[in-house]
Design an enzyme around this catalytic site. Structure first.
Site, mmCIF file in Angstrom:
data_model
loop_
_atom_site.group_PDB
_atom_site.id
_atom_site.type_symbol
_atom_site.label_atom_id
_atom_site.label_comp_id
_atom_site.label_asym_id
_atom_site.label_seq_id
_atom_site.Cartn_x
_atom_site.Cartn_y
_atom_site.Cartn_z
ATOM 1 N N TYR A 189 0.839 -1.193 0.000
ATOM 2 C CA TYR A 189 0.000 0.000 0.000
ATOM 3 C C TYR A 189 0.880 1.251 0.000
ATOM 4 O O TYR A 189 1.557 1.550 0.983
ATOM 5 C CB TYR A 189 -0.926 0.049 1.218
ATOM 6 C CG TYR A 189 -1.950 -1.053 1.292
ATOM 7 C CD1 TYR A 189 -2.335 -1.772 0.158
ATOM 8 C CD2 TYR A 189 -2.548 -1.377 2.495
ATOM 9 C CE1 TYR A 189 -3.279 -2.778 0.233
ATOM 10 C CE2 TYR A 189 -3.509 -2.380 2.581
ATOM 11 C CZ TYR A 189 -3.864 -3.080 1.450
ATOM 12 O OH TYR A 189 -4.799 -4.081 1.518
ATOM 13 N N HIS A 246 -1.150 -12.032 0.568
ATOM 14 C CA HIS A 246 -2.060 -11.083 -0.078
ATOM 15 C C HIS A 246 -2.779 -11.691 -1.277
ATOM 16 O O HIS A 246 -3.954 -11.407 -1.514
ATOM 17 C CB HIS A 246 -1.261 -9.852 -0.502
ATOM 18 C CG HIS A 246 -2.045 -8.586 -0.485
ATOM 19 N ND1 HIS A 246 -1.456 -7.344 -0.377
ATOM 20 C CD2 HIS A 246 -3.369 -8.341 -0.575
ATOM 21 C CE1 HIS A 246 -2.390 -6.407 -0.389
ATOM 22 N NE2 HIS A 246 -3.553 -6.988 -0.517
ATOM 23 N N SER A 260 -13.076 -3.635 1.491
ATOM 24 C CA SER A 260 -13.984 -2.822 0.673
ATOM 25 C C SER A 260 -15.440 -3.083 1.034
ATOM 26 O O SER A 260 -16.286 -3.276 0.155
ATOM 27 C CB SER A 260 -13.751 -3.079 -0.828
ATOM 28 O OG SER A 260 -12.449 -2.697 -1.213
ATOM 29 N N GLY A 270 -17.784 -0.700 -0.591
ATOM 30 C CA GLY A 270 -17.607 -0.533 -2.033
ATOM 31 C C GLY A 270 -16.677 0.596 -2.433
ATOM 32 O O GLY A 270 -16.958 1.335 -3.364
ATOM 33 N N ARG A 271 -15.518 0.678 -1.725
ATOM 34 C CA ARG A 271 -14.537 1.737 -2.012
ATOM 35 C C ARG A 271 -15.182 3.125 -1.996
ATOM 36 O O ARG A 271 -14.845 3.993 -2.785
ATOM 37 C CB ARG A 271 -13.839 1.472 -3.335
ATOM 38 C CG ARG A 271 -13.016 0.196 -3.330
ATOM 39 C CD ARG A 271 -12.271 -0.051 -4.630
ATOM 40 N NE ARG A 271 -11.386 -1.192 -4.478
ATOM 41 C CZ ARG A 271 -11.753 -2.468 -4.607
ATOM 42 N NH1 ARG A 271 -13.007 -2.740 -4.922
ATOM 43 N NH2 ARG A 271 -10.901 -3.443 -4.428
ATOM 44 N N GLY A 272 -16.136 3.281 -1.098
ATOM 45 C CA GLY A 272 -16.787 4.569 -0.910
ATOM 46 C C GLY A 272 -18.087 4.740 -1.666
ATOM 47 O O GLY A 272 -18.907 5.577 -1.289
ATOM 48 N N GLY A 332 -22.594 6.733 -0.474
ATOM 49 C CA GLY A 332 -23.312 7.871 -1.037
ATOM 50 C C GLY A 332 -22.467 9.123 -1.148
ATOM 51 O O GLY A 332 -22.985 10.188 -1.500
#
Length: 331
Positions: free
Chosen positions: A57, A125, A204, A207-209, A213
């Site tokens: 990362y 990973h 996630s 959903g990765r943001g 919303g």
């Protein structure tokens, strides 16, 4: 606020919500180091003490950021990191290295960046397609014997790979994408984990943001990792907006936020499959950590869970740019 703890596996008690520390690396855009450190401290302050990072990362930046908070708070944290992905992930230049002779070196580099002498949970990973998983896990088990790792984990392994790995050394946790709009792991991986007594760590989970919303495609920088995922393509967004509409409607009925609903759905699935589920949403903002933590106490009724269960079927786009990199692509 104090987040309850759960036994992810025998001898591994963690906060019921974890913190995905990929967000403190510049994967979704620029990161303010001071803000990242403050968010990590806030996470621990409110009981979100299961910190999840990886050597890849930000090419080690995430581990270094986590290492800053560990200087004074190592004893309060359950620490997980990963190895096996190599190359520049954000640029799409990536490979997998699970060769046994490299495992110890990957860990030593991570320990150096983290500033610690051991980790609580060490994940592979991705499973190396060129190396039998038994060989990689055998090398990982040597790190347990050496006292540098307490527990072993896998990320995006198939049910069969999990079973084979667990025969070599007990696997404490499996980490894969699992959420309202990503449910392929329920076919094989989740039931296998439940059978073997392996905890599940969904990454996630919001959903990765997108499922919060708050996703704004116009605000993405050119290095934002989401630009590589099919679900965030211009042709997919109108269809996936319908997924978000349902989540937001359920949130209004539940006096909750969309993110809290998405996380509460996962806790409900954990109860359904009879296995511990510890989501690890990531964020750069302390207020979002608090919001996410409040989902631990949100118990959605069965009728709302049923409405959310229908959303994966209407989601547009694969969850990965390359299906072979996730468990469902190899089942």
């Amino acid at each position: 606020m104090t987040v309850r703890t759960v036994a992810l596996a025998e001898g591994l008690d963690v906060s019921a919500l974890g913190y995905g520390a990929m967000s403190v690396a510049p994967v979704y855009g620029p990161v303010d180091p001071a803000e990242a450190l403050a968010t990590l401290h806030h996470s621990i302050d409110i009981g979100v003490t299961f910190l999840d990072t990886a050597n890849v990362y930000g090419n080690g930046d995430s581990e270094k950021a986590v290492g800053e908070v560990l200087r004074t708070r190592r004893g309060e944290v359950q620490l997980a990191t990963k190895f096996g992905l190599v190359g520049n992930i954000a640029a799409g230049q990536r490979g997998i290295d699970g060769r046994p002779e490299h495992v110890a070196g990957f860990l030593e580099a991570s320990l150096s960046r983290l500033g610690v002498d051991s980790v609580d949970l060490y994940y592979l990973h991705r499973v190396d397609p060129n190396v039998p998983i038994e060989e990689t896990v055998g090398a990982m088990a040597e790190l347990v014997t050496a006292g540098k790792v307490r527990h072993l984990g896998l990320s995006e392994a198939t049910g069969d790979e999990l079973r084979r790995a667990n025969a070599v050394h007990p696997i404490a946790a499996i980490q894969s994408e699992w959420s309202v709009w990503s449910r392929d792991v329920e076919r094989s991986v989740v039931p296998t984990a439940a059978e073997l007594g392996v905890g599940f760590v969904p990454y996630s989970p919001v959903g990765r943001g997108f499922l919060t919303g708050t996703y704004d495609p116009a605000a993405l920088g050119e290095s934002d990792l989401r630009l590589r995922f099919p679900r965030f393509g211009a042709e997919a967004l109108p269809g996936n907006a319908k997924v978000l509409e349902v989540i937001e409607a359920v949130a209004r009925e539940s006096d909750a936020t969309a993110a809290q609903v998405a996380l509460a759905w996962l806790y409900a699935k954990g109860r359904e499959f009879s296995l511990p589920v510890v989501p690890i949403p990531g964020t750069r903002f302390a207020a979002r950590v608090t919001e996410n933590a409040e989902a631990v106490a949100l118990d959605l009724p069965a009728d709302l869970i049923s409405r959310l269960d229908e959303l994966a079927a209407i989601t547009v786009g694969a969850r990965s740019a390359d299906p072979t990199w996730v468990s469902s692509g190899r089942e």
